[in-house]
Write an enzyme that holds these catalytic residues in place. Structure first.
Site, PDB file in Angstrom:
ATOM      1  N   GLY B 167       0.804  -1.220   0.000  1.00 59.34           N
ATOM      2  CA  GLY B 167       0.000   0.000   0.000  1.00 59.34           C
ATOM      3  C   GLY B 167       0.833   1.265   0.000  1.00 59.34           C
ATOM      4  N   GLU B 203      13.021  -0.982  -8.243  1.00 65.26           N
ATOM      5  CA  GLU B 203      12.207  -1.148  -9.438  1.00 65.26           C
ATOM      6  C   GLU B 203      12.133   0.185 -10.159  1.00 65.26           C
ATOM      7  OE1 GLU B 203       8.558  -3.704  -9.003  1.00 65.26           O
ATOM      8  OE2 GLU B 203       7.606  -1.939  -9.860  1.00 65.26           O
ATOM      9  N   ILE B 206       7.690   4.433 -12.828  1.00 68.31           N
ATOM     10  CA  ILE B 206       7.074   5.002 -14.031  1.00 68.31           C
ATOM     11  C   ILE B 206       6.061   6.030 -13.543  1.00 68.31           C
ATOM     12  CG2 ILE B 206       5.779   4.487 -16.136  1.00 68.31           C
ATOM     13  CD1 ILE B 206       7.050   1.569 -15.671  1.00 68.31           C
ATOM     14  N   HIS B 211      -2.402   3.113 -19.023  1.00 65.55           N
ATOM     15  CA  HIS B 211      -2.816   1.713 -18.878  1.00 65.55           C
ATOM     16  C   HIS B 211      -3.322   1.252 -20.240  1.00 65.55           C
ATOM     17  CE1 HIS B 211      -4.980  -1.696 -16.773  1.00 65.55           C
ATOM     18  NE2 HIS B 211      -5.511  -1.718 -17.980  1.00 65.55           N
ATOM     19  N   LYS B 239     -11.515   1.625 -13.477  1.00 66.48           N
ATOM     20  CA  LYS B 239     -11.598   2.261 -14.779  1.00 66.48           C
ATOM     21  C   LYS B 239     -12.911   3.025 -14.906  1.00 66.48           C
ATOM     22  CE  LYS B 239      -8.825  -1.505 -16.454  1.00 66.48           C
ATOM     23  NZ  LYS B 239      -8.900  -2.902 -16.947  1.00 66.48           N
ATOM     24  N   ARG B 295     -10.257 -13.750 -17.912  1.00 72.18           N
ATOM     25  CA  ARG B 295     -11.729 -13.751 -18.007  1.00 72.18           C
ATOM     26  C   ARG B 295     -12.148 -12.687 -19.016  1.00 72.18           C
ATOM     27  NH1 ARG B 295     -12.193  -8.803 -15.710  1.00 72.18           N
ATOM     28  NH2 ARG B 295     -10.728  -8.325 -14.043  1.00 72.18           N
TER      29      ARG B 295
END
Lengths: 81, 465
Positions: B167, B203, B206, B211, B239, B295
């Protein structure tokens, strides 16, 4: 004795715990303060806290954990005497 | 080849259950709906050939009740179960349990769900298939010497991530080596204090990502892509507005992105419909695989609009044992499509839930307009499930034409009975200059909502009556 009933402000699901693996917010017989949280109501995956609003003794819960509620339904009674 | 599917149970509710019933009906397949106590009057129950009550209003006891759903499928003579999205759709044990009864699970194998559903193992599969992932340290980094060496290989800006962090806790962003040297001791001390362990991962950070996701179809042997969708307009990682194709990538990037998605799908012998999600850095032009959804997705209709392929129909064909009917060369991307999600939330009041009974209901119409919804006049919105009321999908020859069509469609929409919906948000977004130029990224919408709060409040009255 004067009983103050806490009514559900919303339709949804009533929870008496902050999370399934956590203890109950309040039990019958507990002393409560106005800002104390008694439970949560989940509406469309959003959670709202239900507070006691008054100081006193929580004498009864009318709704069990994880049960549906409708607006105006009594959730709990607090003895303010 | 498996025997043809005669009866299909749909283990879902809402608009996606309606969508699947429609696809099945066109193939001559009988449909069985399942419903909770709260959904007796739902459209999917009314539309299905048969409906089975599977539990009380709580999703955990109804739509997530695998035992009751499988029992309903067996009792109704169903040969297959379609999980839709959400609920049990990415539950590998459910997929296995359905198959153990001899029925077909409309989706990939339990093992594929496990492998691609876990972020770490999906990342491994991507690396093995030659698909780019967000560059990071190879395991834990113990000291500053190792950290500077790894950071130089990864490329700045880098993010120091505490091992036990979650988080956003224990995360520090370093723009260059000087910042890394300065931040490293503090990050280590913090990680030690918070998690009892001073080791960290590095890491690439970005900061401004889009997306972008690629739709694929596979039959276990072969796989094809159906181009990409861009879903950068998000609120709390949900979204809000989706487009196909992405308005922000060029042809060469599109080809590389879609081909890498296909190579990963083939490498894991994927079967069914799936989506590979990528982060796209529009400054460097790099894209990185982040995860796969095994899915059908909420925003699948925009892909159907630009390719003309009915994805749910193809899922059912694959599940029935047919090899892919389409070759890659059959898939052509034409025009532009936008989907907006109409949720029972008031964008002017912190997206608070809106409940009520649908009174007047007027959907927009005309060419290139599609509405996927479970609403009907008289339907009472249930507080127990998510707030999605409808998806409005527009399709036109170009993105500009699609924006104009969306603006008109939102003006025609009448959803009486609720005080507010997110239609007012979309009416403001479609007029926004930056949105019109697709000048956005995943961090765009939340600050935009704060800056435009007044426009959202005034946009409401003309749209809901």
């Amino acid at each position: 004795m004067a009983i103050h009933s806490i009514l559900s402000p919303l339709p949804g699901t009533f929870y008496r715990r902050p999370a399934p693996d956590q203890p109950l917010y309040k039990k019958e017989g507990d002393q409560v303060q106005p800002d104390d949280v008694l439970g949560l109501i989940e509406v469309m995956k959003q959670f709202s806290e239900v507070t006691a609003d008054v100081a006193g003794t929580l004498v009864k819960f009318h709704v069990d954990n994880d049960m549906p509620v409708d607006p105006g339904m009594p959730l709990a009674d607090i003895d303010v005497a | 080849m498996s025997p043809p599917l005669k009866t299909l149970l749909i283990a879902n509710r809402g608009e996606i259950a309606v969508r699947i019933i429609r696809a099945a009906r066109e193939l001559g397949i009988r449909t069985v709906a399942v419903f909770s106590e709260a959904d007796k009057e739902s459209l999917h129950v009314r539309m299905a050939d048969e409906a089975v009550h599977v539990g009380p209003h709580q999703a955990a006891k109804s739509y997530l009740n695998a035992e009751a759903i499988i029992a309903a499928a067996l009792a109704t003579g169903s040969q297959a179960v379609h999980p839709g999205y959400g609920f049990l759709s990415e539950n590998a044990s459910f997929a296995d349990a359905v198959r153990a009864t001899g029925m077909v699970f409309v989706g990939p194998s339990g093992d594929a769900i496990r492998r691609m559903g876990d972020k770490a193992s999906a990342r491994q599969a991507a690396v093995r298939a030659g698909v780019p992932v967000v560059p990071g340290s190879d395991g834990l980094v113990d000291d500053l010497v190792a950290a500077t060496r790894e950071a130089a290989r990864i490329g700045y800006p880098v993010m120091i991530k505490a091992t036990a962090g979650g988080g956003g806790r224990g995360i520090r962003v370093c723009a260059d080596e000087a910042a890394l040297v300065q931040q490293w001791p503090m990050a280590q001390a913090e990680a030690k204090a918070a998690f009892g362990n001073g080791a960290a991962y590095l890491e690439r950070f970005i900061g401004r990502a889009r997306h972008i996701e690629v739709q694929i179809l596979g039959d276990g042997q072969n796989a094809i892509h159906l181009f990409e969708r861009e879903c950068s307009l998000q609120r709390r990682r949900q979204k809000v507005w989706e487009e196909a194709p992405s308005p922000s990538i060029d042809g060469a990037t599109r080809q590389a992105l879609c081909e890498s998605a296909v190579s990963l799908a083939k490498a894991v012998r994927y079967s069914g419909a799936g989506t590979l999600e990528f982060l796209y850095d529009d400054r460097s032009g790099e894209f990185f695989f982040i995860e796969m959804n095994t899915r059908i997705q909420v925003e699948h209709p925009i892909t159907e609009a630009i390719t003309g392929v009915d994805l749910v129909r193809e899922m059912l064909m694959i599940a029935a044992g047919h090899p892919l009917r389409l070759r890659q060369s059959d898939i052509v991307c034409r025009g532009a499509a936008i989907e907006v999600r109409l949720n029972a939330e008031d964008p002017a009041k912190g997206f608070s839930p809106q409940l009520g009974r649908i009174e007047e209901l007027v959907w927009p119409g005309g060419p290139g307009i599609r509405v996927d919804s479970m609403l009907y006049p008289g339907y009472t919105i249930s507080p127990y499930y998510d707030s999605l009321l409808a998806k409005l999908i527009v399709f036109a020859e170009s993105r500009d034409a699609a924006l104009a069509r969306l603006q008109g469609a939102l003006g025609e929409l009448k959803l009486g009975g609720l005080k507010a919906t997110t239609a007012s948000l979309h009416a403001a977004l479609v007029r926004d200059e930056q949105v019109r130029h697709a000048d956005y990224h995943t961090g765009f919408l939340e600050p935009w909502l704060l800056e435009n709060a007044s426009r959202l409040a005034t946009a409401t009255p003309e749209l809901s009556s």
